[in-house]
Design a protein around this motif. Structure first.
Motif, PDB file in Angstrom:
ATOM      1  N   GLY A 184       0.934  -1.151   0.133  1.00 24.92           N
ATOM      2  CA  GLY A 184      -0.133  -0.062   0.064  1.00 24.92           C
ATOM      3  C   GLY A 184       0.969   1.354   0.029  1.00 24.92           C
ATOM      4  O   GLY A 184       0.245   2.334   0.072  1.00 24.92           O
ATOM      5  N   LEU A 185       2.184   1.263  -0.172  1.00 24.44           N
ATOM      6  CA  LEU A 185       2.990   2.462  -0.045  1.00 24.44           C
ATOM      7  C   LEU A 185       3.948   2.460  -1.367  1.00 24.44           C
ATOM      8  O   LEU A 185       4.149   1.418  -1.813  1.00 24.44           O
ATOM      9  CB  LEU A 185       3.780   2.401   1.150  1.00 24.44           C
ATOM     10  N   LYS A 186       4.285   3.433  -1.422  1.00 21.93           N
ATOM     11  CA  LYS A 186       5.462   3.847  -2.718  1.00 21.93           C
ATOM     12  C   LYS A 186       6.656   4.529  -1.930  1.00 21.93           C
ATOM     13  O   LYS A 186       7.540   4.537  -2.653  1.00 21.93           O
ATOM     14  CB  LYS A 186       4.931   4.889  -3.845  1.00 21.93           C
ATOM     15  N   GLU A 187       6.504   4.908  -0.909  1.00 19.59           N
ATOM     16  CA  GLU A 187       7.556   5.458  -0.225  1.00 19.59           C
ATOM     17  C   GLU A 187       7.851   4.905   1.296  1.00 19.59           C
ATOM     18  O   GLU A 187       7.065   4.536   2.123  1.00 19.59           O
ATOM     19  CB  GLU A 187       7.431   6.982   0.100  1.00 19.59           C
ATOM     20  N   PHE A 188       9.160   4.489   1.669  1.00 13.41           N
ATOM     21  CA  PHE A 188       9.395   3.837   2.757  1.00 13.41           C
ATOM     22  C   PHE A 188      10.576   4.469   3.367  1.00 13.41           C
ATOM     23  O   PHE A 188      11.621   4.987   2.772  1.00 13.41           O
ATOM     24  CB  PHE A 188       9.936   2.601   2.568  1.00 13.41           C
ATOM     25  N   TYR A 189      10.543   4.848   4.767  1.00 13.09           N
ATOM     26  CA  TYR A 189      11.714   5.055   5.468  1.00 13.09           C
ATOM     27  C   TYR A 189      11.960   4.146   6.608  1.00 13.09           C
ATOM     28  O   TYR A 189      10.953   3.711   7.288  1.00 13.09           O
ATOM     29  CB  TYR A 189      11.257   6.393   6.465  1.00 13.09           C
ATOM     30  N   ILE A 206      16.234  -6.202  -1.610  1.00 12.02           N
ATOM     31  CA  ILE A 206      16.362  -5.363  -0.303  1.00 12.02           C
ATOM     32  C   ILE A 206      15.382  -5.710   0.838  1.00 12.02           C
ATOM     33  O   ILE A 206      14.232  -5.535   0.612  1.00 12.02           O
ATOM     34  CB  ILE A 206      16.255  -3.917  -0.458  1.00 12.02           C
ATOM     35  N   THR A 207      15.814  -5.940   1.923  1.00 12.37           N
ATOM     36  CA  THR A 207      14.789  -6.121   2.802  1.00 12.37           C
ATOM     37  C   THR A 207      14.842  -4.864   4.007  1.00 12.37           C
ATOM     38  O   THR A 207      16.041  -4.452   4.508  1.00 12.37           O
ATOM     39  CB  THR A 207      15.163  -7.395   3.872  1.00 12.37           C
ATOM     40  N   LEU A 208      13.831  -4.276   4.391  1.00  7.06           N
ATOM     41  CA  LEU A 208      13.835  -2.886   5.014  1.00  7.06           C
ATOM     42  C   LEU A 208      12.701  -3.339   6.099  1.00  7.06           C
ATOM     43  O   LEU A 208      11.674  -3.888   6.021  1.00  7.06           O
ATOM     44  CB  LEU A 208      13.323  -1.999   4.178  1.00  7.06           C
ATOM     45  N   SER A 209      13.060  -2.613   7.556  1.00  6.27           N
ATOM     46  CA  SER A 209      12.134  -2.674   8.487  1.00  6.27           C
ATOM     47  C   SER A 209      11.924  -1.203   8.831  1.00  6.27           C
ATOM     48  O   SER A 209      12.460  -0.314   8.612  1.00  6.27           O
ATOM     49  CB  SER A 209      13.133  -3.104   9.686  1.00  6.27           C
ATOM     50  N   TYR A 210      10.297  -0.952   8.665  1.00  8.36           N
ATOM     51  CA  TYR A 210       9.737   0.253   8.673  1.00  8.36           C
ATOM     52  C   TYR A 210       8.463   0.231   9.765  1.00  8.36           C
ATOM     53  O   TYR A 210       8.088  -0.708   9.986  1.00  8.36           O
ATOM     54  CB  TYR A 210       9.491   0.783   7.123  1.00  8.36           C
ATOM     55  N   MET A 211       8.290   1.576  10.084  1.00  5.15           N
ATOM     56  CA  MET A 211       6.843   1.599  10.831  1.00  5.15           C
ATOM     57  C   MET A 211       5.708   2.025  10.141  1.00  5.15           C
ATOM     58  O   MET A 211       6.011   2.924   9.198  1.00  5.15           O
ATOM     59  CB  MET A 211       7.473   2.563  11.970  1.00  5.15           C
ATOM     60  N   ALA A 212       4.851   1.327  10.306  1.00  8.42           N
ATOM     61  CA  ALA A 212       3.472   1.741   9.907  1.00  8.42           C
ATOM     62  C   ALA A 212       2.342   1.630  11.045  1.00  8.42           C
ATOM     63  O   ALA A 212       2.138   0.539  11.558  1.00  8.42           O
ATOM     64  CB  ALA A 212       3.134   0.337   8.689  1.00  8.42           C
ATOM     65  N   LYS A 213       1.731   2.886  11.286  1.00  9.68           N
ATOM     66  CA  LYS A 213       0.932   2.951  12.167  1.00  9.68           C
ATOM     67  C   LYS A 213       1.368   2.514  13.504  1.00  9.68           C
ATOM     68  O   LYS A 213       0.594   1.463  14.121  1.00  9.68           O
ATOM     69  CB  LYS A 213      -0.481   2.294  11.767  1.00  9.68           C
ATOM     70  N   ILE A 224       3.490   0.239  14.022  1.00 13.79           N
ATOM     71  CA  ILE A 224       3.757  -1.335  14.214  1.00 13.79           C
ATOM     72  C   ILE A 224       4.944  -1.330  13.127  1.00 13.79           C
ATOM     73  O   ILE A 224       5.172  -1.023  12.167  1.00 13.79           O
ATOM     74  CB  ILE A 224       2.299  -2.020  13.670  1.00 13.79           C
ATOM     75  N   LYS A 225       5.919  -1.949  13.696  1.00 13.61           N
ATOM     76  CA  LYS A 225       7.236  -2.287  13.044  1.00 13.61           C
ATOM     77  C   LYS A 225       6.896  -3.765  12.126  1.00 13.61           C
ATOM     78  O   LYS A 225       6.446  -4.625  12.447  1.00 13.61           O
ATOM     79  CB  LYS A 225       8.397  -2.700  14.150  1.00 13.61           C
ATOM     80  N   LYS A 226       7.335  -3.345  10.634  1.00 17.62           N
ATOM     81  CA  LYS A 226       7.074  -4.322   9.805  1.00 17.62           C
ATOM     82  C   LYS A 226       8.378  -4.404   8.869  1.00 17.62           C
ATOM     83  O   LYS A 226       9.221  -3.591   8.812  1.00 17.62           O
ATOM     84  CB  LYS A 226       5.934  -3.941   8.678  1.00 17.62           C
ATOM     85  N   ASN A 227       8.433  -5.678   8.379  1.00 16.38           N
ATOM     86  CA  ASN A 227       9.691  -5.846   7.366  1.00 16.38           C
ATOM     87  C   ASN A 227       9.019  -5.921   6.132  1.00 16.38           C
ATOM     88  O   ASN A 227       7.766  -6.474   5.725  1.00 16.38           O
ATOM     89  CB  ASN A 227      10.390  -7.146   7.638  1.00 16.38           C
ATOM     90  N   VAL A 228       9.896  -5.571   4.944  1.00 11.72           N
ATOM     91  CA  VAL A 228       9.188  -5.615   3.522  1.00 11.72           C
ATOM     92  C   VAL A 228      10.459  -6.362   2.746  1.00 11.72           C
ATOM     93  O   VAL A 228      11.455  -5.738   3.046  1.00 11.72           O
ATOM     94  CB  VAL A 228       8.639  -4.412   2.921  1.00 11.72           C
TER      95      VAL A 228
END
Length: 165
Positions: free
Chosen positions: A120-125, A136-143, A145-149
């Protein structure tokens, strides 16, 4: 040499010649040129040279490189208008342009944008957890909640280091 109707060398040729000249100067100092741009900003033309050394680019290295490039530009004299020479590093939000740049940035905080939505996102920090050359495996926060993508490299439009606030 004339590359336009009015006798002036066009911007593309200025960039190409400036890149070759800058690379020669950088090699003499053990530095590497990242990019050269010729832009119009705030009413002035700027020849912008981005360089790096083994550990970034310190002020002394930037000053020496600026002087060498300036001297060579005076000798070759292919820019027919007033301009400002700017030599600098990429800074703290450096774009990761190669697989090697990405691999060296594992464990760092990055900004990544994609060509199409992923989760659901096009930009990740987030924190760059791993890179295997393709994914690439990235750990990010969404609402909160820590998620990996996992994101395929060919789906990334831009990736750069980011400052975490």
């Amino acid at each position: 040499m004339s590359n336009s109707k009015n006798g002036k060398v066009n911007n593309k040729v200025i960039v190409e010649k400036s890149l070759a000249l800058s690379q020669r100067c950088a090699e003499a100092l053990g530095l590497k040129i990242i990019s050269v741009d010729y832009v119009f900003e705030s009413g002035i033309k700027i020849l912008r040279v981005i360089a790096e050394g083994e550990n970034g680019l310190d002020l002394d290295e930037a000053s020496k490189l600026n002087e060498l490039i300036s001297n060579e530009l005076d000798v070759e004299d292919f820019i027919d208008e007033e301009y400002y020479l700017e030599v600098s590093s990429e800074g703290i939000e450096k774009e990761l342009r190669s697989d090697d740049d990405i691999a060296k940035s594992v464990g760092k905080y990055v900004f990544l944008s994609t060509y199409e939505k992923i989760n659901g996102l096009k930009e990740f920090y987030g924190d760059l957890l791993s890179f295997d050359g393709e994914t690439i495996t990235l750990s990010y926060m969404a609402k909160n909640i820590k998620k990996n993508v996992e994101i395929q490299k060919n789906k990334i439009s831009k990736i750069r280091l980011a400052v975490k606030f």
